[in-house]
Structures are given as C-alpha cells and as structure tokens.
Design an enzyme around this catalytic site. Structure first.
Site, PDB file in Angstrom:
ATOM      1  N   GLY A 140       2.809  -3.109   1.800  1.00  0.00           N
ATOM      2  CA  GLY A 140       1.307  -3.238   1.513  1.00  0.00           C
ATOM      3  C   GLY A 140       0.754  -4.424   3.053  1.00  0.00           C
ATOM      4  N   GLN A 141       1.579  -4.759   3.444  1.00  0.00           N
ATOM      5  CA  GLN A 141       1.103  -5.511   4.793  1.00  0.00           C
ATOM      6  C   GLN A 141       0.485  -4.877   5.756  1.00  0.00           C
ATOM      7  OE1 GLN A 141       4.248  -5.296   3.937  1.00  0.00           O
ATOM      8  NE2 GLN A 141       5.467  -6.892   4.588  1.00  0.00           N
ATOM      9  N   THR A 196       4.109   1.356   1.690  1.00  0.00           N
ATOM     10  CA  THR A 196       5.081   0.689   1.463  1.00  0.00           C
ATOM     11  C   THR A 196       5.367  -0.171   2.724  1.00  0.00           C
ATOM     12  OG1 THR A 196       6.133   2.732   2.053  1.00  0.00           O
ATOM     13  CG2 THR A 196       6.230   1.955  -0.197  1.00  0.00           C
ATOM     14  N   TYR A 197       4.632  -0.150   3.884  1.00  0.00           N
ATOM     15  CA  TYR A 197       5.008  -0.636   5.257  1.00  0.00           C
ATOM     16  C   TYR A 197       4.661  -2.202   5.039  1.00  0.00           C
ATOM     17  CZ  TYR A 197       5.540   3.859   7.680  1.00  0.00           C
ATOM     18  OH  TYR A 197       5.612   5.201   8.010  1.00  0.00           O
ATOM     19  N   ALA A 198       5.150  -3.164   5.311  1.00  0.00           N
ATOM     20  CA  ALA A 198       6.631  -3.115   5.779  1.00  0.00           C
ATOM     21  C   ALA A 198       7.575  -3.919   4.594  1.00  0.00           C
ATOM     22  CB  ALA A 198       6.752  -4.005   6.884  1.00  0.00           C
TER      23      ALA A 198
END
Length: 315
Positions: free
Chosen positions: A62-63, A52-54
C-alpha cells in the site's frame, strides 16, 4: 514524443513506464516525489504500481499507491498521467486472490490510497489458478461500469488461462484484456517469445515488460559476485552471473560504445525495437538513472546492433 496506443483502448502513453515498486521501499516520499516530478518533466506520462507494493517491507503493502496518491493530490495532475495498478498478488496477509469479492474490495482500497476516482489500467497481477475466469471478468465489468476502472490487463497469467479469458470475454460479452505485462528482457526471452508472443499477436495486446533490466544486471553494474553488494537489490542479479550473462554485457558494451550510450539504455532500446512492445517498466531512484532511461526512447538501434544482441541472447 510519439505516444503508443494501448491495445484497443483510447489510452496513449509515452514509451517508458515508470515502475513504482521502489516508492515506500528504497525511496521515501520526498525522494519519490522528486523522481515522479522529473519523469513528468521529461515528457513521460505512464506510472505503474500495485496494491501490494511494498509488502516485503510491512507485510501488506500500500505504500507505493499512497505515495503516488499524495503526489497526484499535491500536483493536481491526475488528468495528465496514466496510472496502472494491480490486484491479486500474494502478501503475508493473504494468498493470491482474483475472486470477485477480493477485486471489489481491493479496487476501492486502491482508489482511496491513490486519491483518485478511477484507475486507467487495472491488472490481474497474479492468477490464483482457481477462480473461474468468468468471475474475475465479471468483477472487472462491475468496476468498469461503475467508472472505477477504465481498462483491464493481465500480468502473471498462464497462456492457457489467458486464452480462456479471451474466450470467456467474447462468449459472455465481458471486458477483454488490452495489455500484457510479462517478464521479458535480453536474458529472459524464452517464456515470453515462445508462450505469449503468439497470443499478443492474436489478440492485439500491447506489451509492457517488467524486470526490463533483469534486476539491474543489464545496467552493467554487476559483473562479479563482489558487485552484488552495491545495492539492496543486488541479490536478484546473481543468477545472471554466468557465461551467457557476461556475453550479453560484452555485446551491450560494444553497442553502447558505438552510440556513446550505456548498457541500460541499449537494453531498453532493444526491447522497444521488438514487436508489440509499448513501454518497458523501469524503476529509478535517482535523476541520473532517469536520464539513462529517457535516452532509450531516443535511441534507434540499427540492424547490425539488433543482430548482435539477438545472437548473444537467444534462448
């Protein structure tokens, strides 16, 4: 550099865990690659992220995994690093969820973003406090058996649910957690030391504290309300601007001066001197910050330093 064995696993990591929460947030891909390269060149090998970041940037996340995956592919060094990621955190798209269905879906999505066949350490990021622990652990058993995950660990899981998970693992022959990722630093001691340390000792867990520098406060960067504007993350340090927080900074300044070091380095060295601590999790957005972090692995605090820091930071 001496490496730390994670719990009962065969994973060995150097004593600093690079936090990937800034990748895709305060660092773009090029900047992230620079930090990742410098981290590995410094002799370290442990990278922490989450599916879940960011999420606070785009609502889903996903990033960070995507950037790490692109870096792994471009450098061809997957077998040289230990990658930890997580499942179960809340986003704008979904609440916290550690159901079997969510885990089986999420692990494949993480692997795709990481461009890897496997995850070394897979954390229960946040407990939904409703999924039976047997269901969660059976999902982990499935992904371990499929070769997608090597070992599992826990982060924001209550002591009661953690104990329940170990009981279920033993009773049903399910995977057991090998590590714990708690909120722990010089200004956040009570929760971990009172509630979790006994379980860490009982089950032989290795501990990787997050927010190891108290949202940057323990770097000494924030000493007044005016200082909070120095960073987009400054607001997180505001709660430590009190008598105790400033007293801890004074003690850190004194110990840092003695060792010709910095408050951040001393803060991390204090964590590394605590029982069962494997590698504090710290993020960095510059090579200067990385150098400060690296120095913690070389700094041995003496009994006088530890006593001074312990006295001023006691819960």
């Amino acid at each position: 550099m001496e490496k730390v064995k994670i719990g009962t696993s065969d994973l060995e990591v150097a004593p600093i865990n690079l936090g990937g929460n800034v990748f895709g947030w305060t660092l773009d891909e090029t900047g992230s690659f620079d930090i990742l390269d410098a981290f590995i060149e410094g002799g370290f090998n442990f990278i922490d992220t989450a599916d879940t970041y960011a999420w606070w940037v785009n609502g889903t996340g996903g990033q960070s995994e995507t950037i790490i995956g692109n870096w792994l592919k471009s450098r061809g060094n997957r077998d040289k690093v230990v990658i930890a990621t997580k499942v179960g955190s809340e986003t704008q798209a979904h609440p916290s969820d550690i159901s079997k269905r969510h885990i089986l879906k999420s692990v494949d999505e993480s692997l795709q973003r990481l461009q890897s066949d496997y995850i070394d350490l897979y954390y229960t990021h946040f407990d939904d406090n409703k999924t039976p622990v047997e269901e969660t652990l059976s999902a982990y058993e499935e992904v371990i058996r499929a070769g997608k995950v090597r070992y599992v660990a826990a982060s924001n899981v209550s002591p009661a649910r953690l104990e329940e998970s170990f009981t279920a693992a033993e009773t049903h022959g399910l995977p057991r957690y090998v590590a714990l990722q708690p909120h722990y630093n010089l200004l956040e001691r009570a929760g971990y030391e009172t509630d979790y340390a006994p379980l860490v000792e009982k089950y032989g867990l290795t501990v990787f504290p997050y927010w190891a520098l108290a949202a940057g406060f323990l770097t000494g960067k924030y000493r007044s309300e005016a200082d909070l504007n120095k960073s987009v993350r400054g607001g997180g340090a505001k709660k430590y601007l009190n008598e105790k927080g400033l007293a801890v900074l004074d003690a850190l300044d004194k110990v840092a001066a003695k060792h010709q070091s910095t408050p951040a380095t001393v803060s991390l060295a204090w964590l590394l001197a605590q029982p069962h601590i494997g590698a504090p999790i710290v993020s960095a957005t510059s090579k200067q910050q990385l150098a400060t972090i690296f120095d913690a692995a070389k700094l041995t605090l003496d009994s006088e330093d530890l006593e001074e820091l312990d006295n001023v930071s006691k819960p």
